[in-house]
Enzyme design. Structure first.
Site, PDB file in Angstrom:
ATOM      1  N   GLY C 148     -91.135  22.855  12.151  1.00 33.58           N
ATOM      2  CA  GLY C 148     -90.449  23.685  13.127  1.00 33.58           C
ATOM      3  C   GLY C 148     -90.386  25.123  12.652  1.00 33.58           C
ATOM      4  O   GLY C 148     -90.541  25.413  11.466  1.00 33.58           O
ATOM      5  N   CYS C 149     -90.169  26.022  13.585  1.00 28.84           N
ATOM      6  CA  CYS C 149     -90.140  27.446  13.235  1.00 28.84           C
ATOM      7  C   CYS C 149     -88.973  27.772  12.314  1.00 28.84           C
ATOM      8  O   CYS C 149     -89.140  28.427  11.281  1.00 28.84           O
ATOM      9  CB  CYS C 149     -90.099  28.304  14.500  1.00 28.84           C
ATOM     10  SG  CYS C 149     -88.787  27.867  15.663  1.00 28.84           S
TER      11      CYS C 149
END
Lengths: 338, 338, 338, 338
Positions: C148-149
């Site tokens: 995920g970012c």
């Protein structure tokens, strides 16, 4: 490898030259100058360039720069470039000047910029106005006068109408909207965030100097009003074009644009209204137009990145042409969207 | 009518005092100073104040200001206020100082601000820390030390937990996000639009001076890390609160906040996450919290307008209390949404 | 040439894959899908990609995609990737999944994402968590679960402290600030300009799902509070790190970071506070830290471009490693500054 | 106290009416409708209005609204207002319609808005076009058609030239730049932050419907091209005015403006270029002009807040005039700067 020197490498124009040249497969940056930062590592002053460039900023030594470079980009303020250009050329470097110093005829320059032109051989140098799409003679030039950011967007927007149309254009009003990076790296009242955010700032609404370039290239009656918008990059030019002899058909105008820009890779004739996003970080000029019903007005919209097509990118495009490379070398990538 | 003088009326704090006092039904602005603009009409320098104020900026003459004013707002940089405050008080004016000069104890001030405190009677003056909701003794003060913008948002966010909770708070980390107007009216690297837009800038991440006020008022272990966001106004404070003895119920904490802020008109306890928009231009402090499951962390969010509740608005709120007016006089209006 | 397919090519993640892969010298995009735009030319839907890609969006036909691709990037919403991954792998494609579907253990996934994991062989697939710097085993993976970012920025910020420190980290609070592009291409209340401009929006302040990845990778006590800032791209993570056993020296911590990230090209350990600008459009993660005096807190700041290192860039970095290329191939360029 | 009803109180126009009327000393809001939010407390839906309004949104019951109100503001989309206006008037309420439904003559309306006008008595109602400065007959009107936001900025900018000049104006091109709040409260592609930030979006560049109002009021040849800028509020109009008979002197034009706007409190003739900041949140229209040397072009710049002078503020200004109050009642405060 082409050895490229940059005089004035700490402003936005110079930094953009570095950013783009670092990605250019045929170029090696040989020297970068900055009076303010001489002796400092370029990537220390500009952390985004870490670890791409090992050089330090140097003081300006025209002789040495010429010796170490095949091409020199001059990215200093108007009025200073003419201090360097003569010797650079004398020593055999080809020069791309991003200032205004060699764009206009001497007397026009002196009138508009309100200063004497110090280069005694200014006119003989036959600098080529480096709007690449309009001036293929860039290929043979030793000195290219890279266009201003506003003129680039403005001239490209309407050149097909003016040049192909055979005198059909009566008058053009360019209402331009620029990102603030065009005003440079130094903080100012205009670039102060609380002044610019949630605002749009018109300036020099009837008397911006760039209008001289537009008139020179287009040869028609031109008015120009610039504004700064709360964005970093980009110039959107809204050209209100008045035709002399009634409305042409959409089809005819479209054909004129297509013919005029045939084979010009960086001109994208659009089906929809251009956007600054689509040209962000790129050398493209996106163009679109609409005819006003029952009127002789055509609205042409162009979008460029002021630092790329409106400055350093076009300078590199010119370099490519000058050195016989593919025009798009090092510049052929899509925009940063979103 | 209360006659109000403003020393330092050309910065954002001073201008916000003018904007707000112009709408205050019980106040007349008697004098506004600015060294830089003395002799110029205030509304010429600040066109948004046209035609609301006829005054010109004056040079600072403490004696005269005191004579012409019932209350004097001192809105000059830290270290300069102490040059004016003693004489203003000596001549009978009540003073609200928006600088840091009278917020901390003398030795604490000298340690944190790394300069000598020039007011020899500093401690005797018993300046009241003007966080209005926490210090009703403002009513009787001759000298109010108006809180810093960050401390206002931070202290209000967690005071009920610390004060009501009986020692239950072990540690607080304030991670604050401020609009750039907090950095003042002068253009700087940080306020340069191309640097701040599309960015967020942390600074003084472990050592911002405002932490001293937070510790003074809260009496618990406090860490503070500020950031500048690409917005003009507002401070959003994210308080990460660690409780000593396990999680309390949502209901208990809510009750603590309600009791603590009972009757405090400018504190709005929210059902949803606060937003800078809802407090834009206003004196409100919006507060909301959420308990982290299976943890002893509570996240409290507060939102203020840094120039109003975090500065000039709170100063006027203090003035209202000092002069026996309704606390909300001149400040009772909703935020500019959108 | 590596043939790369993209499932879900009309969202920001998919578009960023296209943008980056078009510049990759060893990759040819073989197929791009979009249910919404199938049959439409990709560059008609996304004018910034004109004239770089001739393909049309296709409907999803897993079998055909696998046949036409050496590697398939799955850029669809969480919960949908697992519909495609099994067959892609069964037919011999190597898969890089940008959704959350293969990042966590099955039961953890089902608990956090509140849905059943439909891939019956989920655990046997041994998906590698594609935080490239921490997981060299990506090289041999058939299935990479791209992080995920938020976890990318958070984990990279503190991994050296946690991994090298030998249990010295007691607790970390990640206070993250993200550009709105992380919320996707669809207009929403949060992305509505009047709501986000001049604001900063905290959300899921104690319960964002990404915290599970952080805990999995770091193995220490982690709290996470995300905010959306009025910017398009970028995540700035402010990590408030509490050490178990008193303060370490700056030098010792710096050494730990240097050793840990030795040879990791995309990690830049900074001398100054990181900025989103310097990583704009790039795959870099810039990291910097400061120790709080007389405390056991260290503040670590990391900056990434959420769509590049926090998404599509890291996916390509993983592809490079999987296919034995130089890790930086196609990703080695400086950020778009200003 | 004037009892004011609002039909359509959940859009930006309606919310701005509420915000402003809450500060109006002579008005009491009697009823606010919203189909979407009926039954919900207004300040729950719009937290910035807490605790200023106790009312709930109601469903639209024209009869009841008329009975409970002295004046009704109709702030619904074009085409819907005509459903309510006839009955409101029939029942004795005075009506200020903020939609386009009563601005144009019936046939013009039907041509431009491409729909039938459902009010059978449309023409007999003699709605007054509520550009307050130009139409003092508002005072006696039962139905005021509040102008569009763009026409307000455009018409006010050039009316003195057209009206005083005696036919001297040949043609006007309005190049307008608006904040996105003009597009309403609903998220859309245009209002999606990643699309609008770092951009400027021209639209309906030759065919925006507001041009009809400009032509109606000015009676000269008008072209109009609107753009959306990355700002929340404000319209800056750049009027390129062509005079028929050569250049007039600066002094003569200035005098024409001063005479024309004599006593008009909300028109500020400026010495410098107007700014959206200076009118933010206010009912002012700031105007400035410059003559192009050796040309017959004058550039006039006007700045308004689109939601105030361009909408709800002007509506209240009209109400003030209709009810014999001071024109500036409730609207007399400076802008939110910075």
């Amino acid at each position: 490898m082409i050895k490229a020197g940059i005089i004035g490498g700490a402003g936005y124009t110079g930094l953009e030259l570095i950013r783009l040249l670092l990605m250019h497969p045929e170029v090696e940056i040989s020297v970068v100058t900055s009076r303010r930062y001489k002796g400092e590592k370029i990537s220390d002053v500009n952390p985004h360039l870490e670890p791409f460039i090992e050089l330090e900023y140097e003081d300006v030594d025209t002789k040495e720069i010429a010796d170490r470079s095949d091409v020199v980009f001059v990215a200093v303020p108007h009025g200073s470039a003419m201090d360097y250009v003569p010797e650079l050329i004398a020593r055999g470097a080809r020069v791309i000047d991003l200032s205004a110093d060699y764009r206009l005829k001497k007397d026009e320059y002196e009138r508009i910029y309100k200063r004497e032109h110090k280069d005694k051989h200014k006119e003989e140098r036959r600098a080529v106005y480096g709007l690449t799409e309009l001036h293929p003679e860039v290929a043979d030039a030793d000195l290219v006068a890279n266009p201003g950011c506003y003129p680039t967007g403005a001239i490209l927007a309407v050149a097909p109408l003016v040049k192909e149309g055979g005198g059909g254009v009566k008058q053009v009003i360019f209402d331009a909207k620029s990102g603030i990076s065009g005003a440079g790296v130094e903080p100012s009242e205009t670039s102060h965030f609380p002044n610019l955010a949630e605002n749009i700032i018109p300036y020099q609404v009837t008397a911006h100097r760039h209008v001289a370039e537009m008139r020179m290239e287009l040869g028609v009656k031109v008015s120009f009003t610039p504004h700064v918008i709360p964005s970093i990059r980009g110039i959107l030019t809204t050209a209100h074009v008045f035709l002399a002899e009634g409305t042409k058909t959409h089809h005819a105008i479209e054909r004129a644009y297509k013919q005029f820009y045939e084979g010009k890779r960086f001109i994208r004739l659009r089906k929809g209204i251009p956007s600054l996003s689509a040209v962000r970080g790129t050398n493209f000029c996106d163009i679109w137009f609409e005819i006003e019903e029952k009127s002789n007005r055509i609205v042409v919209i162009s979008a460029i990145d002021n630092l790329v097509k409106g400055g350093s990118g076009q300078a590199i495009q010119n370099m490519n042409v000058m050195f016989g490379l593919n025009e798009g070398e090092g510049l052929w990538f899509p925009g940063l969207v979103p």
